[in-house]
Design a protein around this motif. Structure first.
Motif, PDB file in Angstrom:
ATOM      1  N   SER A 196       0.815  -1.227   0.000  1.00 18.96           N
ATOM      2  CA  SER A 196       0.000   0.000   0.000  1.00 18.96           C
ATOM      3  C   SER A 196       0.844   1.271   0.000  1.00 18.96           C
ATOM      4  O   SER A 196       0.294   2.375  -0.102  1.00 18.96           O
ATOM      5  CB  SER A 196      -0.905   0.045   1.245  1.00 18.96           C
ATOM      6  OG  SER A 196      -1.573  -1.164   1.412  1.00 18.96           O
ATOM      7  N   LYS A 282       4.997   8.479  10.315  1.00 17.91           N
ATOM      8  CA  LYS A 282       3.889   7.534  10.333  1.00 17.91           C
ATOM      9  C   LYS A 282       4.370   6.252  11.053  1.00 17.91           C
ATOM     10  O   LYS A 282       5.306   5.588  10.588  1.00 17.91           O
ATOM     11  CB  LYS A 282       3.433   7.217   8.885  1.00 17.91           C
ATOM     12  CG  LYS A 282       3.238   8.482   8.010  1.00 17.91           C
ATOM     13  CD  LYS A 282       1.987   9.272   8.364  1.00 17.91           C
ATOM     14  CE  LYS A 282       1.971  10.744   7.984  1.00 17.91           C
ATOM     15  NZ  LYS A 282       1.547  11.098   6.647  1.00 17.91           N
ATOM     16  N   SER A 317      -2.998  11.918  15.090  1.00 23.09           N
ATOM     17  CA  SER A 317      -4.089  10.979  14.829  1.00 23.09           C
ATOM     18  C   SER A 317      -3.625   9.573  15.146  1.00 23.09           C
ATOM     19  O   SER A 317      -2.438   9.243  14.958  1.00 23.09           O
ATOM     20  CB  SER A 317      -4.491  10.999  13.351  1.00 23.09           C
ATOM     21  OG  SER A 317      -4.851  12.282  12.963  1.00 23.09           O
ATOM     22  N   PHE A 319      -4.938   5.228  15.028  1.00 25.01           N
ATOM     23  CA  PHE A 319      -5.877   4.256  14.474  1.00 25.01           C
ATOM     24  C   PHE A 319      -5.575   2.890  15.078  1.00 25.01           C
ATOM     25  O   PHE A 319      -4.439   2.600  15.444  1.00 25.01           O
ATOM     26  CB  PHE A 319      -5.721   4.144  12.945  1.00 25.01           C
ATOM     27  CG  PHE A 319      -5.939   5.443  12.233  1.00 25.01           C
ATOM     28  CD1 PHE A 319      -7.186   5.773  11.722  1.00 25.01           C
ATOM     29  CD2 PHE A 319      -4.888   6.347  12.082  1.00 25.01           C
ATOM     30  CE1 PHE A 319      -7.385   6.978  11.061  1.00 25.01           C
ATOM     31  CE2 PHE A 319      -5.075   7.549  11.424  1.00 25.01           C
ATOM     32  CZ  PHE A 319      -6.325   7.870  10.910  1.00 25.01           C
ATOM     33  N   GLU A 326      -9.027  -3.427   6.202  1.00 23.80           N
ATOM     34  CA  GLU A 326      -8.915  -2.064   6.743  1.00 23.80           C
ATOM     35  C   GLU A 326      -7.525  -1.474   6.481  1.00 23.80           C
ATOM     36  O   GLU A 326      -7.357  -0.259   6.552  1.00 23.80           O
ATOM     37  CB  GLU A 326      -9.132  -2.076   8.261  1.00 23.80           C
ATOM     38  CG  GLU A 326     -10.558  -2.382   8.689  1.00 23.80           C
ATOM     39  CD  GLU A 326     -10.635  -2.599  10.207  1.00 23.80           C
ATOM     40  OE1 GLU A 326     -11.483  -1.968  10.838  1.00 23.80           O
ATOM     41  OE2 GLU A 326      -9.837  -3.403  10.739  1.00 23.80           O
ATOM     42  N   THR A 329      -7.228   0.886   3.203  1.00 25.73           N
ATOM     43  CA  THR A 329      -7.926   2.173   3.335  1.00 25.73           C
ATOM     44  C   THR A 329      -7.271   3.035   4.421  1.00 25.73           C
ATOM     45  O   THR A 329      -7.153   4.254   4.259  1.00 25.73           O
ATOM     46  CB  THR A 329      -9.420   1.972   3.683  1.00 25.73           C
ATOM     47  OG1 THR A 329      -9.503   1.030   4.747  1.00 25.73           O
ATOM     48  CG2 THR A 329     -10.220   1.489   2.493  1.00 25.73           C
ATOM     49  N   THR A 330      -6.834   2.393   5.497  1.00 26.71           N
ATOM     50  CA  THR A 330      -6.219   3.196   6.571  1.00 26.71           C
ATOM     51  C   THR A 330      -4.881   3.777   6.125  1.00 26.71           C
ATOM     52  O   THR A 330      -4.566   4.938   6.416  1.00 26.71           O
ATOM     53  CB  THR A 330      -6.046   2.363   7.864  1.00 26.71           C
ATOM     54  OG1 THR A 330      -7.234   1.634   8.101  1.00 26.71           O
ATOM     55  CG2 THR A 330      -5.751   3.239   9.061  1.00 26.71           C
ATOM     56  N   GLU A 332      -4.065   4.522   3.093  1.00 21.17           N
ATOM     57  CA  GLU A 332      -4.391   5.625   2.168  1.00 21.17           C
ATOM     58  C   GLU A 332      -4.697   6.899   2.950  1.00 21.17           C
ATOM     59  O   GLU A 332      -4.211   7.978   2.620  1.00 21.17           O
ATOM     60  CB  GLU A 332      -5.637   5.264   1.340  1.00 21.17           C
ATOM     61  CG  GLU A 332      -5.292   4.648   0.000  1.00 21.17           C
ATOM     62  CD  GLU A 332      -6.523   4.049  -0.678  1.00 21.17           C
ATOM     63  OE1 GLU A 332      -7.657   4.452  -0.337  1.00 21.17           O
ATOM     64  OE2 GLU A 332      -6.340   3.159  -1.534  1.00 21.17           O
ATOM     65  N   LYS A 333      -5.468   6.738   4.008  1.00 19.08           N
ATOM     66  CA  LYS A 333      -5.845   7.891   4.833  1.00 19.08           C
ATOM     67  C   LYS A 333      -4.604   8.485   5.512  1.00 19.08           C
ATOM     68  O   LYS A 333      -4.357   9.689   5.470  1.00 19.08           O
ATOM     69  CB  LYS A 333      -6.847   7.413   5.895  1.00 19.08           C
ATOM     70  CG  LYS A 333      -7.662   8.527   6.505  1.00 19.08           C
ATOM     71  CD  LYS A 333      -8.589   8.046   7.612  1.00 19.08           C
ATOM     72  CE  LYS A 333      -9.666   7.075   7.157  1.00 19.08           C
ATOM     73  NZ  LYS A 333     -10.376   6.448   8.288  1.00 19.08           N
ATOM     74  N   ILE A 334      -3.813   7.590   6.093  1.00 20.62           N
ATOM     75  CA  ILE A 334      -2.617   8.032   6.831  1.00 20.62           C
ATOM     76  C   ILE A 334      -1.655   8.809   5.935  1.00 20.62           C
ATOM     77  O   ILE A 334      -1.030   9.777   6.350  1.00 20.62           O
ATOM     78  CB  ILE A 334      -1.917   6.791   7.441  1.00 20.62           C
ATOM     79  CG1 ILE A 334      -2.666   6.340   8.684  1.00 20.62           C
ATOM     80  CG2 ILE A 334      -0.472   7.065   7.775  1.00 20.62           C
ATOM     81  CD1 ILE A 334      -2.100   5.082   9.286  1.00 20.62           C
ATOM     82  N   GLN A 336      -2.393  10.708   3.588  1.00 26.12           N
ATOM     83  CA  GLN A 336      -2.931  12.045   3.269  1.00 26.12           C
ATOM     84  C   GLN A 336      -2.852  13.023   4.439  1.00 26.12           C
ATOM     85  O   GLN A 336      -2.754  14.225   4.227  1.00 26.12           O
ATOM     86  CB  GLN A 336      -4.432  11.949   2.886  1.00 26.12           C
ATOM     87  CG  GLN A 336      -4.756  11.025   1.728  1.00 26.12           C
ATOM     88  CD  GLN A 336      -3.984  11.384   0.478  1.00 26.12           C
ATOM     89  OE1 GLN A 336      -3.775  12.565   0.198  1.00 26.12           O
ATOM     90  NE2 GLN A 336      -3.514  10.378  -0.249  1.00 26.12           N
ATOM     91  N   ILE A 337      -2.908  12.491   5.666  1.00 23.31           N
ATOM     92  CA  ILE A 337      -3.044  13.412   6.802  1.00 23.31           C
ATOM     93  C   ILE A 337      -1.679  13.725   7.441  1.00 23.31           C
ATOM     94  O   ILE A 337      -0.711  12.992   7.252  1.00 23.31           O
ATOM     95  CB  ILE A 337      -4.013  12.853   7.876  1.00 23.31           C
ATOM     96  CG1 ILE A 337      -3.524  11.503   8.404  1.00 23.31           C
ATOM     97  CG2 ILE A 337      -5.425  12.742   7.338  1.00 23.31           C
ATOM     98  CD1 ILE A 337      -4.396  10.923   9.507  1.00 23.31           C
TER      99      ILE A 337
END
Ligand SMILES: Cc1ncc(C[n+]2csc(CCOP(=O)(O)OP(=O)(O)O)c2C)c(N)n1
Length: 381
Positions: A196, A282, A317, A319, A326, A329-330, A332-334, A336-337
């Protein structure tokens, strides 16, 4: 070889009934026997080896008895401060037995991260004025040494170290192991995370099987290893290596692949990450509730909330997931933020029996990683 039960019984007969330490693969069988046969109050797997020495000191202060502190020789560094500034004869003069797994013993083939530590293990003990005994492979001889050592420790109110060579103990399989029913093992989760990530993301991976599995997956994919810094030793410090890089390379996404045992070993580091707050940091913690790489002894990490701790330490943030679907998608989100971000993935312990080790030397790994960071041509590994 020595039967772990017989060895434990000898300790017990000599009044040793409190055990604490950090697990080691070379001590795996005796640690497993202790885990299965000593009460929770009298066997505590510590966060790090320094903590174990201090815990043992507290036990002695409260009972007058002798604790046994076990560790891999890599843990001598963590233990040195309390050994010299708490336990030492010139300070509080506290008697204790140390049991040290001798990885990298000269003449015995071992991994690069164990070579120097193995060479200097006995010299370090001598420098600290800690008498050591290499435990022989024979229970009758060990019996004499145990008796004499405990007499010495009591008489002199000081530590003494049992140095444990490879294959000293017969196999003993941990019985009291926690069975979990998550969807993935660490290797399953690592593969999905790696798939990913983007081509220029970098990974700092922790000590033990995480780095080995990451390495093998890159091999399987026919990829290079230049995106990855494999922290083969220095347990608990991968996140600070990642922090050092993240702060200097704000244009790169820096992923730290951590273990729960490693996080707990130096948890204060999370607060330093939170305070420095690099947006590109991250943190992925593969939580199997165990020191899986050295025998699967439990950590406290299924009973604590790592994301909540990270949040309290200033991560932006956090998770927590445990399902395959999951991850993508997680991630991908991580991506971006803004970080620091922590993702805990709950997994089952266990690994492939044929799991190999990096065949690229640490220095080659370093060179190609540096070249990658500097956007130079890959150094060829
Ligand atoms: C200071 C130090 N103590 C102990 C060890 C031995 N050791 C290597 S890997 C490991 C377990 C790591 O556990 P965790 O971070 O939870 O990762 P897992 O193996 O479960 O994936 C231990 C204790 C070490 N390398 N260094």
């Amino acid at each position: 070889m020595i039967n772990p039960e017989q060895f434990y019984n000898l300790l017990k007969e000599n009044g040793i009934d409190f055990f604490t330490g950090v697990p080691d693969s070379q001590l795996k069988n005796i640690c497993a026997y202790i885990s299965d046969n000593v009460s929770k109050e009298n066997h505590i797997i510590a966060a790090n080896e320094g903590g174990a020495v201090a815990l043992g000191a507290g036990y002695h202060l409260a009972t007058g008895k002798i604790p046994l502190i076990y560790m891999q020789n890599s843990g001598i560094g963590n233990a040195t401060n309390p050994l010299l500034s708490l336990v030492d004869k010139n300070v509080y003069s506290i008697p204790m037995l140390l049991m040290i797994g001798w990885r990298g013993e000269p003449g015995i083939k071992d991994e690069p991260q164990h070579i120097k530590q193995g060479e200097v293990t006995t010299t370090l003990l001598e420098a600290m004025d800690i008498l050591y005994k290499i435990i022989p492979n024979n229970i009758d001889k060990a019996k004499v040494i145990i008796g004499e050592s405990i007499d010495y420790v009591k008489k002199n109110n000081c530590p003494l170290a049992f140095v444990i060579r490879k294959n000293t103990f017969e196999p003993y399989k941990l019985q009291n192991t926690i069975k979990t029913d998550y969807e993935m093992t660490r290797e399953d989760a690592i593969k999905i995370v790696v798939d990913s990530l983007n081509d220029d993301d970098i990974i700092i991976s922790t000590t033990g099987k995480t780095s080995r599995e990451l390495y093998e997956y890159r091999e399987k994919l026919n990829q290079g290893h230049e995106n990855d810094f494999l922290t083969v030793g220095s347990m608990g410090h991968a996140s600070q290596i990642a922090l050092g890089i993240a702060l200097q390379k704000p244009d790169k996404q820096v992923y730290c692949f951590d273990g729960d045992g490693a996080v707990i070993m130096h948890t204060g580091s999370l607060g330093i990450i939170g305070a420095a707050a690099p947006k590109n940091f991250k943190h992925i913690v593969f939580n199997n509730g165990a020191h899986d790489s050295v025998g699967g002894q439990p950590t406290i990490c299924f009973n604590i909330d790592i994301p909540v701790i990270a949040k309290a330490f200033g991560y932006k943030s956090v998770f927590n997931i445990s399902n395959r679907n999951e991850i993508v998608t997680t991630i991908e989100k991580i991506a971006q933020i803004d970080g620091p971000v922590l993702l805990e993935i709950k997994i089952n312990k266990g690994s492939r029996v044929d799991l190999g080790r990096p065949t690229v030397s640490p220095q080659k790994n370093k060179q190609s990683f540096i070249h990658f960071l500097l956007n130079q041509k890959n150094a060829g590994c």
